[in-house]
Design an enzyme around this catalytic site. Structure first.
Site, mmCIF file in Angstrom:
data_model
loop_
_atom_site.group_PDB
_atom_site.id
_atom_site.type_symbol
_atom_site.label_atom_id
_atom_site.label_comp_id
_atom_site.label_asym_id
_atom_site.label_seq_id
_atom_site.Cartn_x
_atom_site.Cartn_y
_atom_site.Cartn_z
ATOM 1 N N LYS A 2 -5.921 5.209 8.111
ATOM 2 C CA LYS A 2 -4.792 5.946 7.534
ATOM 3 C C LYS A 2 -5.090 7.446 7.455
ATOM 4 O O LYS A 2 -4.258 8.275 7.820
ATOM 5 C CB LYS A 2 -4.467 5.374 6.145
ATOM 6 C CG LYS A 2 -3.799 4.005 6.224
ATOM 7 C CD LYS A 2 -3.592 3.389 4.865
ATOM 8 C CE LYS A 2 -2.825 2.074 5.003
ATOM 9 N NZ LYS A 2 -2.684 1.390 3.726
ATOM 10 N N SER A 33 0.819 -1.219 0.000
ATOM 11 C CA SER A 33 0.000 0.000 0.000
ATOM 12 C C SER A 33 0.854 1.271 0.000
ATOM 13 O O SER A 33 0.323 2.363 -0.112
ATOM 14 C CB SER A 33 -0.953 -0.001 1.200
ATOM 15 O OG SER A 33 -0.238 0.087 2.400
#
Length: 802
Positions: free
Chosen positions: A693, A650
């Site tokens: 996040k 990611s």
């Protein structure tokens, strides 16, 4: 590039979709919500009359597998089905093989009580009757008759002997002496020798004949003794029949539709006569054993051991939480008396399989597999359709004590095993019989689609939990907040989590806070308080990381620009609590062969997926800048201040942006963080943990001096549907102090981060000079030109090269 509008950051639950004021107005669900596929599998398996259609329920813990099964069985089981009682009784011919009686539900206990009544009566009346004058007179008469005939027969022989001058004396029974007489005295050896030979021969001849006659008489007496014993037995039988006959006849009449019981009662009638001494002698041992075995003090030989009894005619549904060998298959207890280990059929105990016979047995797969010998025993029982009670010691052939072998119980049961997918796959792979015996898999969903209809269903599910757990009812706003939290748990705006255990916990904790506040209903305030409390309890480690950002131990920049440095985002999990963190990714460039050195991989801190992501970057760079000519700039990449293993791809978009910045020399905005994965064509792929996040970078900006208004996070466009952000982040976005940008391609991310267009190649493969890619192209061309000049100079100096 536009940031996302507010409605895409958080999908709220609209109150008009919930047409009720409180959950009290809703009908609680009888089923578990959203598990239609699993429900259909269960319905099919339970309806199948054939063997092997047992169920393995697959799904992680907390999805409500057991609750669903129990509710389904409660509502859908065919109660017209006949349930049975199972009893063990003594086998009088084969004491080591107790017999099994199968009776309609409830009749086993009745038979046990009837037999106990009969035996209680007989224990009193038999000694009284056999001690009564009338019986003793008749018994005495028989004895006297036998004694008289015996005496008469012996007297006859004695008289004959006397005539022959021989004395007959009878010693012990069967022992006799014939002695020649000398007047009134027996002959001595000397007086007998003094007789003439003729006299001696005459005596011997007489004695031989008398011996023959005596033997005949003794034979007759033996026959009479047998006759006497038979007559005594007949008398006993007649007397016993007088006491117990009509009572046994009543029981035979009562149970006439149960041929097995009738056969047993007739064998009891016969056996009573042979074992009268049980009733006539005061047997201490029997009493002690009865006491030790917690049974009534009565003849154990005629007890009925009710192994399983059904109080009603309902189909048994048994949940076995501790499936040990004995708990599952039953066992035979022992009683120790005066150092002797004793057992009999009345000490046979039932297992869960016996209790579930004719119905359903629910167990946890891992617990079954953990117990020694249980899995094999279970498969054996299902294959043979019978339960054999064997003690575990005998299975292991460890014990040599005398034991009994009860008749096997016919088995008709459906087994439901609950377990996770890994266990299921291992069984499929390594146990060839598993697929034969567990033909149906009930696969439980983790999530369901979020629509107006499913939200209302979910509200009913919440209502059923409230009723089941006896909690305060919820307002529609509280239900809406729970639904929004469920979408957050599912990590998707259009999905709802089916993890019933988590929702039940949230309701319990909300109920606690509502009661603390003295409220009559759970409102959204209490739900919010419960969520905050749970977050606070679990966030110690997160706060330690935040402290290191606040005091500068972790180097993070949230303002300004910097070449080759990007704010990437990661997710950390600490036992069920997840939070996002900002990680600095840096790249540096140097003259080389065009390779990208991944420092994480080289020091073995990078996982396989992370390494794959970096290799994809290398191929993307090569396809853009080294199609026809070699690339003379190499780069190295690393996660700064990372001291543990890093895995996942990611951060590959962040890494690529850091590389582009290092290659072009254009600085990267530090007020933006970025997450996303890249493929070889430059498309941005979705990643996990997007909410954590975004919230992680928002918290970092707050910690590093507050929000400036230009800060934000870049996420893949495909992750927009996963956004269910914290209310604080949404408020900041509403006030224009924080933004979330979606990107679909690498070029968009580069444009956002580097503040210049990435550039698009023309037909000749040339990028615009002022674009990011154009600057890199020009830099590489200068290096190639420089290298060509170097080669030409070398060639000119050394003509021998040609």
């Amino acid at each position: 590039m536009k940031s996302l509008p507010l409605h895409q950051l958080y999908k709220a639950c609209v109150l008009k979709d919930l047409p009720f004021k409180t959950t009290r107005q809703l009908e609680p669900l009888a089923e578990i919500v959203g598990q239609n596929r699993a429900q259909e599998a269960v319905r099919f398996a339970l309806a199948m009359p054939h063997g092997g259609y047992n169920v393995y329920a697959v799904g992680r813990n907390g999805l409500g597998k057991r609750t669903m099964m129990l509710r389904y069985l409660e509502h859908h089981v065919d109660t017209l089905q006949q349930s049975h009682d199972w009893c063990y009784v003594a086998s009088f011919e084969e004491p080591r093989n107790p017999k099994l009686l199968q009776l309609p539900g409830g009749m086993g206990t009745q038979l046990k009580q009837d037999m106990e009544k009969l035996m209680t009566r007989l224990v009193k009346t038999i000694p009284q009757t056999f001690d009564s004058d009338s019986f003793l007179e008749r018994s005495e008469q028989l004895k006297n008759d036998y004694g008289k005939r015996q005496e008469d027969e012996l007297a006859k022989v004695a008289a004959q002997a006397k005539r022959k001058k021989v004395s007959l004396t009878v010693t012990t029974p069967g022992g006799y002496r014939l002695v020649a007489m000398n007047g009134d005295e027996p002959h001595t050896a000397e007086s007998f020798q003094a007789l003439t030979e003729e006299q001696r021969d005459k005596f011997e001849d007489s004695i031989n004949k008398l011996e023959k006659k005596l033997r005949q008489a003794l034979r007759k007496m033996a026959d009479w003794e047998q006759e006497y014993a038979d007559k005594q037995q007949a008398l006993n039988q007649e007397t016993l029949e007088g006491i117990s006959g009509h009572q046994i006849d009543e029981l035979v009449e009562k149970y006439r539709e149960q041929p097995d019981v009738v056969t047993y009662l007739e064998s009891v009638r016969k056996d009573l006569v042979d074992n009268l001494d049980i009733f006539l002698e005061d047997d201490e041992e029997q009493a002690a054993i009865a006491w030790a075995a917690l049974d009534k003090r009565m003849p154990r030989r005629y007890l009925i051991n009710v192994l399983v009894h059904q109080k009603t005619n309902e189909v048994p549904v048994v949940v076995e939480d501790n499936p040990t060998y004995h708990n599952l298959f039953g066992y035979v207890e022992n009683v120790t008396y005066k150092g002797t280990v004793f057992t009999d059929f009345s000490l046979i105990r039932a297992g869960s399989l016996h209790r579930a016979n004719g119905g359903y047995l629910l167990m946890d797969a891992i617990k079954v597999l953990e117990q020694p010998f249980v899995w094999d025993g279970l498969k054996r029982a299902l294959r043979s359709k019978s339960i054999q009670i064997n003690s575990l010691e005998r299975e292991l052939t460890l014990s040599g004590t005398i034991s009994i072998e009860p008749e096997a119980v016919p088995l008709n049961v459906k087994i439901v095993l609950f377990g996770d997918r890994e266990t299921w796959m291992l069984l499929q792979e390594y146990d060839s019989e598993f697929a034969e015996l567990f033909r149906v898999t009930a696969d439980f969903e983790n999530e369901m689609y979020r629509t107006e209809e499913s939200q209302l269903l979910y509200a009913k599910f919440i209502s059923s939990l409230v009723v089941e757990k006896k909690l305060l009812h919820c307002t529609n706003k509280a239900v809406a907040r729970i639904i929004e939290h469920s979408a957050r748990m599912a990590d998707h705006q259009d999905r709802l989590s089916l993890h019933a255990a988590d929702i039940a916990n949230l309701l319990r904790e909300s109920d606690f806070w509502a009661r603390q506040a003295g409220a009559k209903l759970i409102s959204e305030v209490h739900v919010e308080r419960a969520l905050e409390s749970a977050r606070y309890r679990s966030s110690r480690i997160r706060d330690q990381f935040y402290d290191s950002i606040r005091d500068g131990s972790t180097l993070v920049t949230t303002t300004g620009t910097c070449v080759g440095q990007v704010n990437a985002l990661s997710v950390l999990s600490t036992g069920g609590f997840e939070f996002g963190l900002s990680n600095r990714v840096t790249a540096s460039c140097y003259y080389g062969d065009g390779g990208v050195m991944d420092i994480e991989r080289d020091v073995k801190l990078g996982g396989n997926i992370h390494s794959k992501g970096v290799m994809i970057l290398s191929s993307w760079l090569a396809s853009h800048f080294a199609v026809n000519d070699p690339m003379h700039l190499s780069a190295s990449l690393t996660f700064e201040q990372n001291y543990g293993e890093v895995d996942g791809d990611s951060a590959s978009l962040a890494e690529l942006c850091a590389l582009i910045s290092a290659l072009s020399g254009i600085p990267v905005r530090q007020d933006l963080a970025i997450t996303g994965s890249v493929n070889q064509f430059g498309e941005v792929q979705p990643i996990g943990g997007v909410n954590e996040k975004v919230e992680g970078f928002y918290a970092t900006c707050e910690l590093k001096g507050g929000l400036t208004g230009s800060q934000g996070v870049i996420i893949p466009t495909t992750n927009v549907q996963n956004l269910m952000l914290d209310s604080e982040v949404v408020q900041a976005a509403r006030a224009g102090r924080f933004a979330v940008y979606p990107v679909a391609r690498v070029e968009e991310a580069i444009t956002l981060l580097l503040g210049k267009p990435a550039g698009k190649a023309d037909e000749k493969g040339r990028y615009p000079k002022q674009s990011v890619f154009g600057i890199i192209q020009q830099r590489l061309e200068k290096m190639r030109e420089h290298e060509r000049q170097e080669h030409a100079r070398d060639d000119h100096k050394d003509p021998s090269i040609h």
